[in-house]
Design an enzyme around this catalytic site. Structure first.
Site, PDB file in Angstrom:
ATOM      1  N   SER A  10      78.141 -47.433-118.401  1.00  0.00           N
ATOM      2  CA  SER A  10      78.440 -48.837-118.708  1.00  0.00           C
ATOM      3  C   SER A  10      77.371 -49.804-118.234  1.00  0.00           C
ATOM      4  O   SER A  10      77.390 -50.971-118.598  1.00  0.00           O
ATOM      5  CB  SER A  10      79.768 -49.224-118.059  1.00  0.00           C
ATOM      6  OG  SER A  10      79.642 -49.192-116.641  1.00  0.00           O
ATOM      7  N   GLY A  11      76.461 -49.324-117.401  1.00  0.00           N
ATOM      8  CA  GLY A  11      75.469 -50.207-116.822  1.00  0.00           C
ATOM      9  C   GLY A  11      75.796 -50.642-115.416  1.00  0.00           C
ATOM     10  O   GLY A  11      75.000 -51.321-114.762  1.00  0.00           O
ATOM     11  N   GLY A  12      76.970 -50.258-114.912  1.00  0.00           N
ATOM     12  CA  GLY A  12      77.355 -50.564-113.544  1.00  0.00           C
ATOM     13  C   GLY A  12      76.853 -49.509-112.578  1.00  0.00           C
ATOM     14  O   GLY A  12      76.355 -48.452-112.976  1.00  0.00           O
ATOM     15  N   VAL A  13      76.991 -49.788-111.291  1.00  0.00           N
ATOM     16  CA  VAL A  13      76.453 -48.885-110.280  1.00  0.00           C
ATOM     17  C   VAL A  13      77.184 -47.548-110.264  1.00  0.00           C
ATOM     18  O   VAL A  13      76.576 -46.494-110.035  1.00  0.00           O
ATOM     19  CB  VAL A  13      76.485 -49.551-108.885  1.00  0.00           C
ATOM     20  CG1 VAL A  13      77.913 -49.812-108.424  1.00  0.00           C
ATOM     21  CG2 VAL A  13      75.729 -48.726-107.872  1.00  0.00           C
ATOM     22  N   ASP A  14      78.501 -47.543-110.518  1.00  0.00           N
ATOM     23  CA  ASP A  14      79.275 -46.302-110.445  1.00  0.00           C
ATOM     24  C   ASP A  14      78.860 -45.302-111.518  1.00  0.00           C
ATOM     25  O   ASP A  14      78.559 -44.144-111.230  1.00  0.00           O
ATOM     26  CB  ASP A  14      80.774 -46.607-110.559  1.00  0.00           C
ATOM     27  CG  ASP A  14      81.281 -47.478-109.426  1.00  0.00           C
ATOM     28  OD1 ASP A  14      80.728 -47.390-108.315  1.00  0.00           O
ATOM     29  OD2 ASP A  14      82.224 -48.252-109.661  1.00  0.00           O
ATOM     30  N   SER A  15      78.835 -45.736-112.767  1.00  0.00           N
ATOM     31  CA  SER A  15      78.453 -44.818-113.845  1.00  0.00           C
ATOM     32  C   SER A  15      76.970 -44.478-113.781  1.00  0.00           C
ATOM     33  O   SER A  15      76.558 -43.394-114.198  1.00  0.00           O
ATOM     34  CB  SER A  15      78.814 -45.408-115.212  1.00  0.00           C
ATOM     35  OG  SER A  15      78.109 -46.603-115.461  1.00  0.00           O
ATOM     36  N   CYS A 101      93.138 -47.941-122.576  1.00  0.00           N
ATOM     37  CA  CYS A 101      91.713 -47.826-122.864  1.00  0.00           C
ATOM     38  C   CYS A 101      91.195 -46.444-122.469  1.00  0.00           C
ATOM     39  O   CYS A 101      90.432 -45.814-123.198  1.00  0.00           O
ATOM     40  CB  CYS A 101      90.951 -48.915-122.111  1.00  0.00           C
ATOM     41  SG  CYS A 101      89.152 -48.808-122.228  1.00  0.00           S
ATOM     42  N   GLY A 124      82.317 -42.751-114.453  1.00  0.00           N
ATOM     43  CA  GLY A 124      82.113 -43.218-113.086  1.00  0.00           C
ATOM     44  C   GLY A 124      83.396 -43.607-112.388  1.00  0.00           C
ATOM     45  O   GLY A 124      83.375 -44.446-111.486  1.00  0.00           O
ATOM     46  N   CYS A 196      88.881 -53.553-118.852  1.00  0.00           N
ATOM     47  CA  CYS A 196      87.825 -52.721-119.432  1.00  0.00           C
ATOM     48  C   CYS A 196      87.424 -53.194-120.820  1.00  0.00           C
ATOM     49  O   CYS A 196      86.283 -53.057-121.220  1.00  0.00           O
ATOM     50  CB  CYS A 196      88.260 -51.263-119.481  1.00  0.00           C
ATOM     51  SG  CYS A 196      89.455 -50.859-120.767  1.00  0.00           S
TER      52      CYS A 196
END
Length: 357
Positions: A10-15, A101, A124, A196
Site C-alpha cells: 500500500s505504500g505504508g511502512v507495514d506492507s 474489505c 502487512g 481501508c
C-alpha cells in the site's frame, strides 16, 4: 524453501517491511497495488492519497528489484463493500467496511484475479497464520494495540491457508526500527487513520455524499422532550456521544427511529439497571469450525479491549453472548469477534442487545 508470493503493498511502512522481508528470505515476490474506485470518484472530498501511495510503492519496488502490478478493483469494491456499507447504514446499523474489505477484496476478489501459481498472498497485517497438519489457524500478533485479527475474522479456511503475514511476529516499534535500518522509503510515513476503502476521506463525508442530509429531531428518551436537530439518523451509532451539539450532557445515543428520522438520547446511559452486558449475534462465521468451548473472549471493536464471555450457540447462525463486563457501545450491525486464547475463531454480527429485554 522459496515460494512464489503475491505481496499486497500500500505504500505504508507495514506492507513495505513485509515486502522487504519476503525478498530477503529469497522468495519469488511480485508486488501488487490495488486500485479502488473511491480514490477517483470521491477525490473532491479530500486529498486523494493514491498517487502518493503509489509513488512510495514504486520507489520501494525499484530499490528491491521487485516487479509491480497495479490491479483495478473499482467495480469489485462497489459491489462487494460499498453496497454493503450503504445498506447497513440505511438500515440504521453500524457496518464495518474494513472487515468486508479484507474478506471480499484483499483475500477475495484479488485471490480470484491473480495467477493460481502463486503459493501465498502476503499483506502487512499484524496477525499470524499458524499452519497445522489439517488446518491453518488465524492467531494474534504480540502487539495487543496493533493486532489486526479483528479485521481478518471474516476470512475462511481457504483464504487463511493461502495467507502469510511477514510482520506478524513483531511489535510496531520493531517494525519502525527494522524499516529505518533498511532505509525503506516509507520508514517515516504516518500510519493511515482512515478506513481501508476511504483513505483520508472521513466516513461521515462518505455517507453524506451518498445519503445526503435530512434534518430530524433529537429527543430525550426519558421525557420525550425535543432537545435539538440532527442531519440524518445515518450519521449516528448506538452509544455515540460526540457530534450531538447538545448542552447539559454528556448525552449518548440510545436508539433510533428510522421511520421518523429521530434519534433518542439519554444522560443516564451508565445507570446500574442498564448493564449492557449481553447480546445476540447472527451471520456466524468461523475461520475453521464452530468452537466446542463456551467460555471464550470477544472483541466488539478493534483495539486491545476484550471481554471474557459465555457463548451459547442457539443454531448454526445464531448465538447468545454474555459478557464478563459492561460495554456502552453494543450496536446492531457491528462485529463481535471471538477468541480462544491467541486463536481468532471467527465472528458474528450483533443483532440486538439483550440485557434489558
Amino acid at each position: 524453501m522459496a515460494l512464489r508470493v503475491a505481496a499486497l503493498t500500500s505504500g505504508g511502512v507495514d506492507s513495505s517491511l513485509a515486502l522487504s522481508l519476503l525478498k530477503e528470505q529469497g522468495h519469488d515476490v511480485t508486488a501488487f497495488y490495488l486500485k479502488v474506485w473511491l480514490e477517483d470518484e470521491l477525490n473532491y472530498l479530500g486529498d486523494c492519497p493514491w498517487e502518493e501511495d503509489l509513488e512510495y510503492v514504486q520507489q520501494l519496488c525499484e530499490r528491491l528489484d521487485v516487479p509491480l502490478e497495479i490491479v483495478p478493483l473499482q467495480q469489485d469494491y462497489r459491489e462487494r463493500v460499498i453496497s454493503y456499507a450503504l445498506a447497513e447504514v440505511r438500515a440504521g446499523r453500524t457496518p464495518n467496511p474494513d472487515i468486508m474489505c479484507n474478506s471480499r477484496i484483499k483475500f477475495g476478489a484479488f485471490y480470484d484475479r491473480i495467477d493460481s501459481t502463486y503459493d501465498l498472498v502476503a499483506t502487512g497485517h499484524y496477525a499470524n497464520a499458524r499452519r497445522e497438519s489439517d488446518r491453518t489457524l488465524l492467531t494474534t500478533a504480540p502487539d495487543p494495540i496493533k493486532d489486526q485479527t479483528y479485521f481478518l475474522a471474516h476470512l475462511n479456511q481457504a483464504q487463511v491457508r493461502r495467507a502469510t503475514f511477514p510482520i506478524g511476529a513483531y511489535r510496531k516499534s520493531e517494525v519502525r526500527a527494522m524499516a529505518e535500518a533498511r532505509n525503506l522509503p516509507a520508514k517515516n510515513r504516518k500510519d493511515s487513520q482512515g478506513l481501508c476503502f476511504l483513505g483520508k476521506i472521513s466516513f461521515r463525508d462518505f455517507i453524506k455524499h451518498y445519503l445526503g442530509e435530512t434534518p430530524g429531531e433529537i429527543v430525550e428518551a426519558e421525557t420525550g422532550k425535543v432537545l435539538g436537530e440532527h442531519r440524518g439518523y445515518w450519521f449516528y451509532t448506538i452509544g455515540q456521544r460526540q457530534g450531538l451539539g447538545l448542552s447539559g450532557g454528556p448525552w449518548y445515543v440510545l436508539r433510533k427511529d428510522l421511520g421518523e428520522n429521530r434519534i433518542f438520547v439519554s444522560r443516564n446511559y451508565y445507570d446500574a439497571e442498564k448493564p449492557r452486558d449481553s447480546f445476540e449475534a447472527g451471520a456466524l462465521h468461523w475461520v475453521d469450525a464452530p468452537p466446542e468451548k463456551t467460555e471464550l473472549h470477544v472483541k466488539l471493536r478493534h483495539g486491545e479491549t476484550s471481554y471474557g464471555c459465555n457463548v451459547e450457540l442457539l443454531g448454526p447462525d445464531l448465538a447468545r453472548v454474555k459478557l464478563n463486563g459492561r460495554d456502552q457501545g453494543i450496536a446492531p450491525g457491528q462485529f463481535a469477534v471471538f477468541y480462544d486464547g491467541e486463536v481468532c475463531l471467527g465472528c458474528g454480527v450483533i443483532l440486538h442487545e439483550t440485557s434489558e429485554r
